[in-house]
Design a protein around this motif. Structure first.
Motif, PDB file in Angstrom:
ATOM      1  N   LEU A  25      -3.345   4.611   2.175  1.00 36.54           N
ATOM      2  CA  LEU A  25      -3.681   4.720   3.528  1.00 36.54           C
ATOM      3  C   LEU A  25      -4.975   4.521   4.207  1.00 36.54           C
ATOM      4  O   LEU A  25      -5.440   3.754   5.007  1.00 36.54           O
ATOM      5  CB  LEU A  25      -2.996   6.015   4.142  1.00 36.54           C
ATOM      6  N   GLU A  26      -5.988   4.918   3.259  1.00 36.29           N
ATOM      7  CA  GLU A  26      -7.454   5.073   3.469  1.00 36.29           C
ATOM      8  C   GLU A  26      -7.840   3.653   3.323  1.00 36.29           C
ATOM      9  O   GLU A  26      -8.498   3.185   4.119  1.00 36.29           O
ATOM     10  CB  GLU A  26      -8.218   5.925   2.490  1.00 36.29           C
ATOM     11  N   VAL A  27      -7.365   2.869   2.197  1.00 37.03           N
ATOM     12  CA  VAL A  27      -7.780   1.439   2.157  1.00 37.03           C
ATOM     13  C   VAL A  27      -7.012   0.586   3.412  1.00 37.03           C
ATOM     14  O   VAL A  27      -7.950  -0.317   3.904  1.00 37.03           O
ATOM     15  CB  VAL A  27      -7.298   0.962   0.913  1.00 37.03           C
ATOM     16  N   THR A  28      -6.052   0.882   3.803  1.00 33.30           N
ATOM     17  CA  THR A  28      -5.138   0.261   4.767  1.00 33.30           C
ATOM     18  C   THR A  28      -6.094   0.312   6.187  1.00 33.30           C
ATOM     19  O   THR A  28      -6.560  -0.739   6.858  1.00 33.30           O
ATOM     20  CB  THR A  28      -3.720   0.836   5.130  1.00 33.30           C
ATOM     21  N   PHE A  29      -6.560   1.535   6.404  1.00 26.91           N
ATOM     22  CA  PHE A  29      -7.524   1.545   7.771  1.00 26.91           C
ATOM     23  C   PHE A  29      -8.917   0.952   7.622  1.00 26.91           C
ATOM     24  O   PHE A  29      -9.500   0.691   8.425  1.00 26.91           O
ATOM     25  CB  PHE A  29      -7.753   3.225   7.860  1.00 26.91           C
ATOM     26  N   ALA A  30      -9.279   0.849   6.116  1.00 25.14           N
ATOM     27  CA  ALA A  30     -10.656   0.326   6.213  1.00 25.14           C
ATOM     28  C   ALA A  30     -10.473  -1.255   6.382  1.00 25.14           C
ATOM     29  O   ALA A  30     -11.151  -1.946   6.981  1.00 25.14           O
ATOM     30  CB  ALA A  30     -11.038   0.551   4.622  1.00 25.14           C
ATOM     31  N   ILE A  31      -9.078  -1.722   5.603  1.00 29.11           N
ATOM     32  CA  ILE A  31      -9.006  -3.230   6.006  1.00 29.11           C
ATOM     33  C   ILE A  31      -8.706  -3.593   7.482  1.00 29.11           C
ATOM     34  O   ILE A  31      -9.072  -4.479   7.972  1.00 29.11           O
ATOM     35  CB  ILE A  31      -7.559  -3.573   5.282  1.00 29.11           C
ATOM     36  N   ALA A  32      -7.985  -2.695   8.189  1.00 25.34           N
ATOM     37  CA  ALA A  32      -7.605  -2.680   9.626  1.00 25.34           C
ATOM     38  C   ALA A  32      -8.982  -2.952  10.352  1.00 25.34           C
ATOM     39  O   ALA A  32      -9.214  -3.553  11.228  1.00 25.34           O
ATOM     40  CB  ALA A  32      -6.999  -1.567  10.130  1.00 25.34           C
ATOM     41  N   GLN A  33      -9.939  -1.792  10.038  1.00 23.52           N
ATOM     42  CA  GLN A  33     -11.358  -1.959  10.431  1.00 23.52           C
ATOM     43  C   GLN A  33     -12.106  -3.392  10.355  1.00 23.52           C
ATOM     44  O   GLN A  33     -12.670  -3.909  11.290  1.00 23.52           O
ATOM     45  CB  GLN A  33     -12.436  -1.034  10.296  1.00 23.52           C
ATOM     46  N   LEU A  34     -11.807  -4.023   9.288  1.00 20.74           N
ATOM     47  CA  LEU A  34     -12.687  -5.295   8.902  1.00 20.74           C
ATOM     48  C   LEU A  34     -11.845  -6.312   9.637  1.00 20.74           C
ATOM     49  O   LEU A  34     -12.314  -7.315  10.319  1.00 20.74           O
ATOM     50  CB  LEU A  34     -12.370  -5.502   7.381  1.00 20.74           C
ATOM     51  N   LEU A  35     -10.530  -6.275   9.961  1.00 19.31           N
ATOM     52  CA  LEU A  35      -9.569  -7.122  10.450  1.00 19.31           C
ATOM     53  C   LEU A  35     -10.034  -7.212  12.069  1.00 19.31           C
ATOM     54  O   LEU A  35     -10.059  -8.072  12.839  1.00 19.31           O
ATOM     55  CB  LEU A  35      -8.170  -6.805  10.510  1.00 19.31           C
ATOM     56  N   LYS A  36     -10.106  -5.888  12.510  1.00 21.08           N
ATOM     57  CA  LYS A  36     -10.785  -5.815  13.862  1.00 21.08           C
ATOM     58  C   LYS A  36     -12.079  -6.475  14.131  1.00 21.08           C
ATOM     59  O   LYS A  36     -12.025  -7.257  15.244  1.00 21.08           O
ATOM     60  CB  LYS A  36     -10.820  -4.318  14.391  1.00 21.08           C
ATOM     61  N   GLY A  37     -12.924  -6.216  13.332  1.00 21.49           N
ATOM     62  CA  GLY A  37     -14.108  -7.004  13.337  1.00 21.49           C
ATOM     63  C   GLY A  37     -14.019  -8.596  13.379  1.00 21.49           C
ATOM     64  O   GLY A  37     -14.509  -9.435  14.231  1.00 21.49           O
ATOM     65  N   LEU A  38     -13.238  -9.335  12.428  1.00 23.36           N
ATOM     66  CA  LEU A  38     -12.666 -10.349  12.343  1.00 23.36           C
ATOM     67  C   LEU A  38     -12.241 -11.043  13.596  1.00 23.36           C
ATOM     68  O   LEU A  38     -12.440 -12.031  13.932  1.00 23.36           O
ATOM     69  CB  LEU A  38     -11.916 -10.693  11.062  1.00 23.36           C
ATOM     70  N   GLU A 110     -13.259 -10.942  -8.676  1.00 26.80           N
ATOM     71  CA  GLU A 110     -11.777 -11.115  -9.078  1.00 26.80           C
ATOM     72  C   GLU A 110     -11.062  -9.747  -9.694  1.00 26.80           C
ATOM     73  O   GLU A 110      -9.689  -9.833  -9.101  1.00 26.80           O
ATOM     74  CB  GLU A 110     -11.938 -11.913 -10.541  1.00 26.80           C
ATOM     75  N   LEU A 111     -11.586  -8.846  -9.956  1.00 23.24           N
ATOM     76  CA  LEU A 111     -10.865  -7.453 -10.081  1.00 23.24           C
ATOM     77  C   LEU A 111     -10.482  -7.057  -8.773  1.00 23.24           C
ATOM     78  O   LEU A 111      -9.401  -6.616  -8.348  1.00 23.24           O
ATOM     79  CB  LEU A 111     -11.788  -6.506 -10.919  1.00 23.24           C
ATOM     80  N   LEU A 112     -11.410  -7.062  -7.529  1.00 24.59           N
ATOM     81  CA  LEU A 112     -11.140  -6.539  -6.386  1.00 24.59           C
ATOM     82  C   LEU A 112      -9.690  -7.383  -5.875  1.00 24.59           C
ATOM     83  O   LEU A 112      -8.883  -6.749  -5.190  1.00 24.59           O
ATOM     84  CB  LEU A 112     -12.013  -6.592  -5.608  1.00 24.59           C
ATOM     85  N   THR A 113      -9.798  -8.460  -6.051  1.00 29.57           N
ATOM     86  CA  THR A 113      -8.448  -9.490  -5.659  1.00 29.57           C
ATOM     87  C   THR A 113      -7.569  -8.827  -6.526  1.00 29.57           C
ATOM     88  O   THR A 113      -6.346  -8.676  -5.576  1.00 29.57           O
ATOM     89  CB  THR A 113      -9.070 -11.018  -5.854  1.00 29.57           C
ATOM     90  N   GLU A 114      -7.554  -8.733  -7.667  1.00 30.96           N
ATOM     91  CA  GLU A 114      -6.332  -8.189  -8.191  1.00 30.96           C
ATOM     92  C   GLU A 114      -6.027  -6.834  -7.815  1.00 30.96           C
ATOM     93  O   GLU A 114      -4.596  -6.575  -7.630  1.00 30.96           O
ATOM     94  CB  GLU A 114      -6.493  -8.167  -9.843  1.00 30.96           C
ATOM     95  N   LYS A 120      -0.514  -4.787  -2.868  1.00 33.03           N
ATOM     96  CA  LYS A 120       0.221  -5.494  -1.590  1.00 33.03           C
ATOM     97  C   LYS A 120      -0.441  -5.429  -0.498  1.00 33.03           C
ATOM     98  O   LYS A 120       0.238  -5.498   0.617  1.00 33.03           O
ATOM     99  CB  LYS A 120       1.499  -4.976  -1.529  1.00 33.03           C
ATOM    100  N   PHE A 121      -1.982  -5.113  -0.441  1.00 29.23           N
ATOM    101  CA  PHE A 121      -2.637  -5.226   0.661  1.00 29.23           C
ATOM    102  C   PHE A 121      -2.657  -6.671   1.278  1.00 29.23           C
ATOM    103  O   PHE A 121      -2.863  -6.699   2.589  1.00 29.23           O
ATOM    104  CB  PHE A 121      -3.872  -4.651   0.494  1.00 29.23           C
ATOM    105  N   ASP A 122      -2.448  -7.617   0.356  1.00 28.17           N
ATOM    106  CA  ASP A 122      -2.537  -9.050   1.048  1.00 28.17           C
ATOM    107  C   ASP A 122      -1.217  -9.128   1.731  1.00 28.17           C
ATOM    108  O   ASP A 122      -1.406  -9.831   2.764  1.00 28.17           O
ATOM    109  CB  ASP A 122      -2.790 -10.070  -0.411  1.00 28.17           C
ATOM    110  N   ASN A 128       1.200  -8.204   9.273  1.00 26.32           N
ATOM    111  CA  ASN A 128       0.674  -7.320  10.193  1.00 26.32           C
ATOM    112  C   ASN A 128      -0.652  -7.541  10.882  1.00 26.32           C
ATOM    113  O   ASN A 128      -1.420  -6.536  11.556  1.00 26.32           O
ATOM    114  CB  ASN A 128       0.764  -6.153   9.684  1.00 26.32           C
ATOM    115  N   VAL A 129      -1.281  -8.724  10.637  1.00 23.76           N
ATOM    116  CA  VAL A 129      -2.746  -8.896  11.099  1.00 23.76           C
ATOM    117  C   VAL A 129      -2.817  -8.826  12.638  1.00 23.76           C
ATOM    118  O   VAL A 129      -3.634  -8.057  13.235  1.00 23.76           O
ATOM    119  CB  VAL A 129      -3.209 -10.151  10.808  1.00 23.76           C
TER     120      VAL A 129
END
Length: 138
Positions: A25-38, A110-114, A120-122, A128-129
């Motif tokens: 969930l912490e990572v999900t919210f961090a990704i959401a913040q990045l998506l908001k900026g994008l 590469e490791l971060l991508t994996e 399943k954050f991708d 849900n973008v």
């Protein structure tokens, strides 16, 4: 028990463990913040039909940078790797992370991508973008 997966990157085997629900969930919210900026630099039409829509890359990057923090983003990446990688050992202090990845940024990428794909954050981003960006704009 959390799922585990071994991936070989640059002849090194990394044992990745699925994040706990709280960590995820912490990572999900961090990704959401990045998506908001994008999202500030692209239109809804782009999100729905990205192959044929023109994008102002400068605005997209400015929006992404506006939601990122020069100090917090590397700490977030480091914590994600330390939480996820069980072998080789990364939790023995900050020195192990630094020693392993100093100068090896392509390997780290590469490791971060994996890690992102294994957790399943991708899928979260793909499915849900629009929902995530609308939620953050409310």
């Amino acid at each position: 028990m959390l799922k585990q997966h071994t991936v070989t990157i640059w002849e090194i085997d990394f044992l990745i463990e699925q994040l706990t629900t709280k960590e995820g969930l912490e990572v999900t919210f961090a990704i959401a913040q990045l998506l908001k900026g994008l999202a500030e630099g692209v239109s809804e039409e782009f999100v729905l039909n990205f192959t044929s829509t023109k994008v102002n890359i400068g605005k997209a990057l400015a929006g992404l940078i506006a939601c990122s923090d020069v100090k917090e983003t590397p700490e977030f990446i480091k914590s994600l790797v330390v939480m996820s990688v069980k072998k080789p050992e990364m939790t023995g202090g900050s020195d192990l992370f630094e020693q392993h990845f100093a100068g090896n940024y392509a390997e780290l990428s590469e490791l971060l991508t994996e890690i992102v794909m294994f957790n399943k954050f991708d899928d979260l981003v793909k499915k849900n973008v629009l929902k995530l960006t609308e939620l953050l704009q409310a």
